[in-house]
Design a protein around this motif. Structure first.
Motif, short mmCIF file in Angstrom:
data_model
loop_
_atom_site.label_atom_id
_atom_site.label_comp_id
_atom_site.label_asym_id
_atom_site.label_seq_id
_atom_site.Cartn_x
_atom_site.Cartn_y
_atom_site.Cartn_z
N ASP A 89 -56.65 8.79 45.14
CA ASP A 89 -57.06 8.22 43.86
C ASP A 89 -56.23 6.99 43.52
OD1 ASP A 89 -55.01 10.19 43.65
OD2 ASP A 89 -55.13 10.05 41.47
N ASP A 90 -55.83 6.26 44.57
CA ASP A 90 -55.02 5.08 44.34
C ASP A 90 -55.85 3.80 44.19
OD1 ASP A 90 -55.83 4.67 46.93
OD2 ASP A 90 -53.84 4.82 47.81
N GLY A 91 -57.17 3.90 44.32
CA GLY A 91 -58.03 2.75 44.13
C GLY A 91 -58.06 1.78 45.31
N ILE A 92 -57.43 2.14 46.42
CA ILE A 92 -57.36 1.23 47.56
C ILE A 92 -58.47 1.51 48.57
CG2 ILE A 92 -55.95 0.53 49.53
CD1 ILE A 92 -53.50 0.99 47.75
N VAL A 93 -58.93 2.73 48.67
CA VAL A 93 -59.94 3.10 49.65
C VAL A 93 -61.32 2.63 49.16
CG1 VAL A 93 -61.07 5.02 50.82
CG2 VAL A 93 -58.62 5.08 50.42
N LEU A 94 -62.03 1.91 50.02
CA LEU A 94 -63.37 1.42 49.69
C LEU A 94 -64.40 2.14 50.54
CD1 LEU A 94 -62.77 -2.45 49.65
CD2 LEU A 94 -62.98 -0.94 47.68
N CYS A 95 -65.58 2.34 49.99
CA CYS A 95 -66.68 2.89 50.78
C CYS A 95 -67.08 1.85 51.83
CB CYS A 95 -67.86 3.27 49.89
SG CYS A 95 -68.70 1.88 49.11
N ARG A 96 -67.86 2.26 52.80
CA ARG A 96 -68.25 1.38 53.91
C ARG A 96 -68.93 0.10 53.40
NH1 ARG A 96 -68.55 1.78 59.18
NH2 ARG A 96 -70.14 0.65 60.34
N GLU A 97 -69.86 0.24 52.46
CA GLU A 97 -70.59 -0.92 51.94
C GLU A 97 -69.65 -1.91 51.27
OE1 GLU A 97 -73.37 2.60 52.09
OE2 GLU A 97 -71.35 2.25 51.33
N ALA A 98 -68.75 -1.40 50.44
CA ALA A 98 -67.80 -2.29 49.77
C ALA A 98 -66.86 -2.95 50.78
CB ALA A 98 -66.99 -1.51 48.73
N ARG A 99 -66.51 -2.20 51.83
CA ARG A 99 -65.60 -2.75 52.85
C ARG A 99 -66.22 -3.94 53.59
NH1 ARG A 99 -60.93 -3.30 52.90
NH2 ARG A 99 -61.47 -5.35 53.51
N VAL A 100 -67.50 -3.79 54.01
CA VAL A 100 -68.12 -4.91 54.74
C VAL A 100 -68.29 -6.12 53.83
CG1 VAL A 100 -69.27 -3.45 56.44
CG2 VAL A 100 -70.52 -4.17 54.44
N LEU A 101 -68.54 -5.88 52.56
CA LEU A 101 -68.66 -7.00 51.62
C LEU A 101 -67.29 -7.58 51.30
CD1 LEU A 101 -71.43 -5.68 49.23
CD2 LEU A 101 -71.64 -7.37 51.06
N ALA A 102 -66.26 -6.75 51.27
CA ALA A 102 -64.90 -7.24 51.01
C ALA A 102 -64.44 -8.15 52.15
CB ALA A 102 -63.93 -6.08 50.81
N ASP A 103 -64.82 -7.81 53.38
CA ASP A 103 -64.49 -8.68 54.51
C ASP A 103 -65.16 -10.04 54.35
OD1 ASP A 103 -62.97 -6.65 55.63
OD2 ASP A 103 -64.53 -6.02 57.02
N LEU A 104 -66.43 -10.02 53.98
CA LEU A 104 -67.17 -11.27 53.74
C LEU A 104 -66.52 -12.05 52.58
CD1 LEU A 104 -69.59 -13.22 54.00
CD2 LEU A 104 -70.88 -11.63 52.53
N TYR A 105 -66.23 -11.37 51.51
CA TYR A 105 -65.63 -11.99 50.33
C TYR A 105 -64.30 -12.65 50.69
CZ TYR A 105 -63.80 -12.35 45.55
OH TYR A 105 -63.27 -12.80 44.36
N GLY A 106 -63.48 -11.94 51.43
CA GLY A 106 -62.18 -12.48 51.83
C GLY A 106 -62.32 -13.74 52.66
#
Length: 81
Positions: free
Chosen positions: A36-53
């Motif tokens: 519950d530390d807010g760091i783990v992202l679901c798969r969809e958010a992760r692929v978008l976070a890579d794009l965003y970065g």
């Protein structure tokens, strides 16, 4: 509901839309049990976070839909409720 985003979509995808989609997925998904530390992202958010970065690093305001992977397109479309 608007038309789905496809690789043939003419309008570029703004960085703000990617950020909004990440936030939708973060709100929709719950953290794994015991995390519950807010760091783990679901798969969809992760692929978008890579794009965003990459967009932030390269100082891009938008990207052509044709440059996105099928997984990124699916994540963007899935966030458009």
């Amino acid at each position: 509901m608007t038309q789905p985003i496809t690789a043939d979509t003419a309008a570029p995808i703004p960085v703000a839309d990617v950020e909004s989609a990440i936030n939708v997925w973060r709100a929709l998904s719950s953290a794994p049990a015991g995390v519950d530390d807010g760091i783990v992202l679901c798969r969809e958010a992760r692929v978008l976070a890579d794009l965003y970065g990459k967009m932030i690093f390269d100082r891009l305001h938008s990207v052509p839909a044709s440059t996105l992977s099928a997984e990124q397109l699916a994540a963007l479309n899935g966030a458009r409720l």
